[in-house]
Design a protein around this motif. Structure first.
Motif, PDB file in Angstrom:
ATOM      1  N   ILE A 134     -39.347  45.152  59.838  1.00 56.70           N
ATOM      2  CA  ILE A 134     -40.265  44.994  60.256  1.00 56.70           C
ATOM      3  C   ILE A 134     -42.087  45.386  60.592  1.00 56.70           C
ATOM      4  CG2 ILE A 134     -41.165  42.253  61.202  1.00 56.70           C
ATOM      5  CD1 ILE A 134     -38.274  40.884  60.881  1.00 56.70           C
ATOM      6  N   GLU A 135     -42.708  44.915  59.499  1.00 59.38           N
ATOM      7  CA  GLU A 135     -43.958  45.216  60.450  1.00 59.38           C
ATOM      8  C   GLU A 135     -45.042  43.963  60.134  1.00 59.38           C
ATOM      9  OE1 GLU A 135     -47.226  47.812  57.756  1.00 59.38           O
ATOM     10  OE2 GLU A 135     -45.419  49.364  59.056  1.00 59.38           O
ATOM     11  N   PHE A 136     -45.938  43.645  61.078  1.00 61.29           N
ATOM     12  CA  PHE A 136     -46.235  42.791  61.484  1.00 61.29           C
ATOM     13  C   PHE A 136     -47.708  42.847  61.111  1.00 61.29           C
ATOM     14  CE2 PHE A 136     -43.324  40.665  63.645  1.00 61.29           C
ATOM     15  CZ  PHE A 136     -42.937  39.570  63.020  1.00 61.29           C
ATOM     16  N   GLU A 137     -48.208  42.178  60.224  1.00 58.82           N
ATOM     17  CA  GLU A 137     -50.204  41.938  60.074  1.00 58.82           C
ATOM     18  C   GLU A 137     -50.271  41.096  61.372  1.00 58.82           C
ATOM     19  OE1 GLU A 137     -53.990  41.565  57.535  1.00 58.82           O
ATOM     20  OE2 GLU A 137     -52.124  41.852  56.902  1.00 58.82           O
ATOM     21  N   THR A 138     -51.391  41.358  62.172  1.00 62.12           N
ATOM     22  CA  THR A 138     -51.581  40.108  63.054  1.00 62.12           C
ATOM     23  C   THR A 138     -52.917  39.238  62.437  1.00 62.12           C
ATOM     24  OG1 THR A 138     -50.589  41.236  64.361  1.00 62.12           O
ATOM     25  CG2 THR A 138     -52.131  39.836  65.721  1.00 62.12           C
ATOM     26  N   PHE A 139     -52.681  37.886  63.272  1.00 57.97           N
ATOM     27  CA  PHE A 139     -54.126  37.150  62.699  1.00 57.97           C
ATOM     28  C   PHE A 139     -54.572  36.537  64.122  1.00 57.97           C
ATOM     29  CE2 PHE A 139     -52.311  37.882  58.293  1.00 57.97           C
ATOM     30  CZ  PHE A 139     -52.855  37.539  57.617  1.00 57.97           C
ATOM     31  N   PRO A 140     -55.155  37.332  65.023  1.00 58.38           N
ATOM     32  CA  PRO A 140     -55.357  36.590  66.166  1.00 58.38           C
ATOM     33  C   PRO A 140     -55.894  35.192  66.545  1.00 58.38           C
ATOM     34  CG  PRO A 140     -56.705  38.922  65.782  1.00 58.38           C
ATOM     35  CD  PRO A 140     -55.666  38.961  64.955  1.00 58.38           C
ATOM     36  N   SER A 141     -57.535  35.666  65.629  1.00 59.68           N
ATOM     37  CA  SER A 141     -57.995  34.449  65.634  1.00 59.68           C
ATOM     38  C   SER A 141     -58.932  33.940  64.353  1.00 59.68           C
ATOM     39  CB  SER A 141     -59.592  34.905  66.017  1.00 59.68           C
ATOM     40  OG  SER A 141     -59.344  35.774  67.546  1.00 59.68           O
ATOM     41  N   LEU A 142     -57.010  33.626  63.832  1.00 60.21           N
ATOM     42  CA  LEU A 142     -57.326  32.742  62.573  1.00 60.21           C
ATOM     43  C   LEU A 142     -58.103  31.565  62.645  1.00 60.21           C
ATOM     44  CD1 LEU A 142     -55.617  32.539  60.356  1.00 60.21           C
ATOM     45  CD2 LEU A 142     -54.172  30.921  61.017  1.00 60.21           C
ATOM     46  N   ASN A 143     -59.037  32.006  61.315  1.00 63.85           N
ATOM     47  CA  ASN A 143     -60.021  30.674  60.881  1.00 63.85           C
ATOM     48  C   ASN A 143     -59.460  29.878  59.990  1.00 63.85           C
ATOM     49  OD1 ASN A 143     -62.124  29.160  59.558  1.00 63.85           O
ATOM     50  ND2 ASN A 143     -63.658  30.311  59.798  1.00 63.85           N
ATOM     51  N   ILE A 144     -58.591  28.663  60.187  1.00 60.94           N
ATOM     52  CA  ILE A 144     -58.018  27.846  59.137  1.00 60.94           C
ATOM     53  C   ILE A 144     -58.625  27.916  57.442  1.00 60.94           C
ATOM     54  CG2 ILE A 144     -57.144  25.504  58.702  1.00 60.94           C
ATOM     55  CD1 ILE A 144     -55.319  27.493  60.409  1.00 60.94           C
ATOM     56  N   ASN A 145     -60.161  27.729  57.970  1.00 62.95           N
ATOM     57  CA  ASN A 145     -61.060  27.697  56.915  1.00 62.95           C
ATOM     58  C   ASN A 145     -61.481  28.945  56.339  1.00 62.95           C
ATOM     59  OD1 ASN A 145     -61.744  24.681  57.147  1.00 62.95           O
ATOM     60  ND2 ASN A 145     -62.754  25.366  58.800  1.00 62.95           N
ATOM     61  N   ASP A 146     -60.570  29.770  56.484  1.00 68.06           N
ATOM     62  CA  ASP A 146     -61.383  31.227  55.668  1.00 68.06           C
ATOM     63  C   ASP A 146     -60.175  31.928  54.504  1.00 68.06           C
ATOM     64  OD1 ASP A 146     -61.466  33.993  54.564  1.00 68.06           O
ATOM     65  OD2 ASP A 146     -61.445  34.379  56.530  1.00 68.06           O
ATOM     66  N   ASP A 147     -60.369  30.911  53.396  1.00 69.89           N
ATOM     67  CA  ASP A 147     -58.959  30.549  52.168  1.00 69.89           C
ATOM     68  C   ASP A 147     -58.994  31.803  51.804  1.00 69.89           C
ATOM     69  OD1 ASP A 147     -59.773  28.396  51.691  1.00 69.89           O
ATOM     70  OD2 ASP A 147     -60.978  28.630  50.268  1.00 69.89           O
ATOM     71  N   ASN A 148     -59.386  33.437  52.673  1.00 72.44           N
ATOM     72  CA  ASN A 148     -58.773  34.703  52.355  1.00 72.44           C
ATOM     73  C   ASN A 148     -57.958  34.869  53.390  1.00 72.44           C
ATOM     74  OD1 ASN A 148     -61.247  35.803  50.442  1.00 72.44           O
ATOM     75  ND2 ASN A 148     -62.540  36.080  51.670  1.00 72.44           N
TER      76      ASN A 148
END
Length: 347
Positions: free
Chosen positions: A52-66
């Motif tokens: 498994i290889e993770f891409e981390t989203f440490p500060s997720l912006n819920i409104n960032d559709d990308n």
């Protein structure tokens, strides 16, 4: 043979011809104790050499559709809990996040573990919660100063979808009974619509016993006689209540794994979504729930051998009771507990 952990769906994600053996997934540490328990999970996954290889989203912006689109491009994600405000501010970000990911079903699997002392033993209950509607529709407004309307939305289609998932999961896991929990004695149209859909699906599974129970009684019955329940299916708010009750019966929020299911995506997280801000950063959080969620994720990705190694190391650590976190009777830190699991896996 894998014990305890359930099969989530008839669909898995085997390696395709010519595809890299490494599965790429999203990691969303979140807030509160999220980063600490996610760190423990990734450490254990690395120790068992899970592909498994993770891409981390440490500060997720819920409104960032990308970012949302990127997360949805993976077959699965592992997640802590996202902070929310109580009684003020914008819509709950966890609710909005689930809606954007279209994860219509939440599954919380609560089962007793040898080595954890609780009032009741031998509990094994699957809670399947409709994840997008009900009181969580987010439709609230002030119609007059001091007068607020909060709109509960129940649709037949969403109720039918969650009912089909509940019965299919029960059938795949050789479960004997499905209980629909409701408040249709008062909310006759809303919860009545939910029951109408569940009853329709129940007819398609004659080998599974079907039962209905009002939420008030179900809460009492879950604490006094939890063994009568097998799989329960219920609207959103009731699902939150029952998930928390049954989780505490087996040892607390640090124990119970969970997952959110979409048509072609799965979001794995602790079953009761507690931020535990009071212990965040102290290094004493119990990562059991997210580790078991990780084992569920491995099975979902058609990696059962890795799932078994993880869970057996975890079960042995809890069963022996030498290195446990405070919430389950020990004095160990998150780090010490994680290292003990890894040691038991490698032995």
């Amino acid at each position: 043979m894998l014990r305890h952990l359930i099969r989530l769906s008839s669909t898995c994600f085997p390696q395709k011809p010519g595809e890299s053996s490494v599965r790429k997934l999203a990691l969303i540490p979140g807030d509160g104790i999220g980063p600490e328990i996610c760190s423990a999970a990734t450490e254990v996954l690395s120790a068992i050499h899970a592909p498994i290889e993770f891409e981390t989203f440490p500060s997720l912006n819920i409104n960032d559709d990308n970012s949302i689109k990127k997360i949805k491009s993976y077959p699965a994600a592992l997640k802590g809990t996202i902070s929310h405000q109580v009684g003020e501010g914008a819509s709950n970000p966890n609710v909005l996040f689930r809606k954007k990911l279209e994860v219509y079903a939440n599954v919380c699997h609560a089962f007793s573990l040898q080595g954890i002392k609780t009032r009741h033993d031998n509990i094994n209950v699957i809670v399947i919660r409709e994840n997008l509607e009900g009181e969580y529709s987010g439709l609230e407004h002030e119609v007059y100063p001091g007068v607020v309307e909060s709109i509960k939305v129940i649709t037949y289609d969403a109720s039918l979808k969650i009912a089909k998932y509940a019965f299919e999961l029960a059938y795949m896991n050789n479960r004997k009974k499905v209980t629909a929990i409701h408040k249709a004695n008062i909310m006759k149209k809303a919860d009545g619509e939910f029951l109408k859909a569940v009853r329709q699906v129940a007819k398609e599974y004659p080998t599974i016993q079907y039962q209905e129970m009002i939420i008030d009684n179900a809460s009492m019955q879950m604490t006094s006689n939890p063994w009568q329940f097998d799989v329960v299916v219920l609207p959103n708010l009731y699902g939150s209540i029952i998930s928390n009750i049954v989780s505490f019966l087996v040892g607390g929020p640090g124990i119970t794994p969970g997952v959110n299911i979409a048509n072609d995506f799965a979001l794995f997280e602790p079953g009761t979504r507690h931020l535990a801000k009071d212990i965040a950063g102290k290094g004493i959080a119990n990562p059991t729930a997210i580790l078991l969620s990780s084992a569920m994720m491995l099975r979902h990705l058609n990696l059962p051998h890795f799932a078994e190694r993880l869970q057996e190391g975890l079960f042995k650590t809890i069963r022996e009771g030498n290195v446990l976190t405070k919430d389950i009777g020990g004095v160990a830190t998150t780090y010490e507990f994680t290292k003990e699991i890894i040691k038991n896996i490698q032995q």
